[in-house]
Design an enzyme around this catalytic site. Structure first.
Site, PDB file in Angstrom:
ATOM      1  N   PHE A  87       0.868  -1.188   0.000  1.00 33.06           N
ATOM      2  CA  PHE A  87       0.000   0.000   0.000  1.00 33.06           C
ATOM      3  C   PHE A  87       0.895   1.225   0.000  1.00 33.06           C
ATOM      4  CE2 PHE A  87      -2.619   3.409   1.583  1.00 33.06           C
ATOM      5  CZ  PHE A  87      -3.793   3.222   0.876  1.00 33.06           C
ATOM      6  N   ASP A 134       9.258   2.501   1.702  1.00 31.12           N
ATOM      7  CA  ASP A 134       8.117   3.283   2.171  1.00 31.12           C
ATOM      8  C   ASP A 134       7.987   3.053   3.676  1.00 31.12           C
ATOM      9  OD1 ASP A 134       5.586   4.105   2.972  1.00 31.12           O
ATOM     10  OD2 ASP A 134       4.620   3.532   1.096  1.00 31.12           O
ATOM     11  N   LYS A 156       2.532  10.035   8.329  1.00 32.39           N
ATOM     12  CA  LYS A 156       1.830   9.600   9.545  1.00 32.39           C
ATOM     13  C   LYS A 156       2.410  10.149  10.857  1.00 32.39           C
ATOM     14  CE  LYS A 156      -0.243   5.355   7.719  1.00 32.39           C
ATOM     15  NZ  LYS A 156      -1.660   5.558   7.968  1.00 32.39           N
TER      16      LYS A 156
END
Ligand SMILES: Cc1ncc(COP(=O)(O)O)c(C=O)c1O
Length: 397
Positions: free
Chosen positions: A137, A222, A251
């Site tokens: 993702f 990532d 985040k």
């Protein structure tokens, strides 16, 4: 569950772009959230790995207030002091010399994709393909979505940008087979978060790093979900001792204030020239101030180490539950990014926990994801675990 009129209003006015739960929050502190009816919830999801230092941390709140009064935004033609301080801090922590700030994880990945393409075009004779993992993702924007190896997110949105090939996570032969004369980079998570909290196997990763070396490919990691202490180290790649060429963050960096970051080694970052990429807000003063405060708390309170310790303790605890709760089939994850694979559907367990005041997430049809704040009180942790155990026990027929 007691429904508030706010839920009805939300259902009328907000787009139905995600499956929302019928709770509207109005207040937060640490690992606790309070809904509009005043009901308390323990947050073991942390806004999906965003609140590493908990909600409304007083030091972060003070930094935000101070920054709002001082300066918020000046466009991408100028710098803010806090932007430079944050870039220096991230560069020092990672050893990756150059930083670009964006507003989200998807944007950071878009920037990473563009950097790899520009590097491929100018330093690798025009190579442009990027290999990513199935079940990965990387975000919802078109480029990040094309990088995301999950048809369920992509199907409705074709045609997507080309230039991506997919390989099976933890299967080195599949990555080697995906390399073509056009390949410039690989991009992967080291714990596939949205893919079900699936950690990378060290032998696979070292093999992939060797393949990158052999074929001259950029290694891009990532760390949007894993980064900044969540897995027990500041960056998940530190567990494996291989520094990537390019890394993305978001985040936990802003703790809910929008920010993303692209970091790269000096020679790779040099592929970007003025005009190649930009974002007029790109984080901004509030996000830089929040991030500086969050990183200081993480260092002062040694939160990556705490995540490693608590994660190991939690894993041991969950494994001890398996005797009496055989519906727990597997316990997996790194640090405080954990999942329980169940022999029953995860959604009803998640909803029963919510009813009882514990927020967790059904990350797949049969797995629960637990990502509490890294500084969660031991007392809150114990209370949340008691709710989870009670709900799981009630599901044994
Ligand atoms: C590994 C990973 N990359 C990228 C993203 C996208 O980040 P954002 O939602 O900030 O765009 C996410 C979000 O869950 C993620 O987990």
């Amino acid at each position: 569950m007691e429904m508030s009129p706010w839920v009805e209003r939300a259902n009328k006015v907000l787009m139905k772009n995600v499956g929302r739960l019928p709770v509207v929050f109005s207040r937060s502190a640490g690992a606790k959230l309070y809904d509009v009816n005043g009901k308390e919830y323990l947050d073991f999801l942390s806004g999906i790995a965003v609140h590493a230092v908990g909600h409304s941390h007083p030091v972060v709140v003070a930094a935000l207030n101070k920054q709002a009064e001082k300066i918020i935004h000046v466009s991408n033609f100028f710098c803010l002091e806090e932007q430079i301080l944050l870039a220096e801090k991230l560069a020092a922590l990672s050893g990756l010399e150059r930083v670009f700030f964006a507003n989200s994880g998807a944007e950071a990945n878009e920037a990473a994709i563009k950097l790899a393409r520009k590097y491929g075009k100018t330093r690798m004779g025009g190579k442009y393909e990027i290999i990513t993992a199935y079940h990965s993702f990387h975000g919802r924007t078109m480029g990040a979505l094309a990088a995301t190896g999950q048809p369920k997110y992509q199907e409705a949105f074709h045609p997507l940008p080309g230039g991506f090939r997919y390989a099976h996570f933890n299967d080195l032969a599949s990555w080697e087979a995906a390399i073509t004369p056009q390949t410039c980079a690989v991009l992967l998570e080291l714990v596939q978060g949205e893919g079900g909290v699936v950690p990378v196997e060290p032998a696979f990763f070292h093999g992939l790093a060797a393949l990158c070396e052999r074929y001259g490919l950029l290694l891009m990691i990532d760390e949007v979900q894993t980064g900044l202490g969540r897995t027990g180290k500041f960056f998940a790649w530190e567990h494996l001792g291989v520094k990537p060429d390019i890394m993305t963050l978001a985040k936990a960096l802003g703790g809910g204030v929008p920010i993303g970051a692209l970091l790269a080694k000096e020679d790779v970052a040099a592929a970007f020239e003025p005009g190649d990429h930009s974002s007029p807000v790109g984080g901004g003063g509030l996000a830089f101030a929040a991030a500086l405060a969050i990183l200081k708390i993480m260092e002062d309170e040694k939160l990556p180490e705490r995540a490693a310790r608590l994660g190991a303790e939690l894993k041991a605890e969950f494994r001890s539950w398996q005797q009496e709760l055989p519906i727990i089939q597997e316990v997996r994850g790194w640090g405080l990014l954990l999942a329980l694979e169940l022999a029953i559907p995860a959604q009803p367990v998640m909803r029963a926990c919510l009813e009882q005041g514990l927020i967790i997430n059904a990350v797949s049809p049969t797995a629960l994801r637990l990502v509490p704040p890294l500084n969660i009180d031991e007392d809150d942790l114990t209370r949340g675990l008691a709710i989870l155990k009670r709900v799981l026990a009630a599901n044994i027929k």
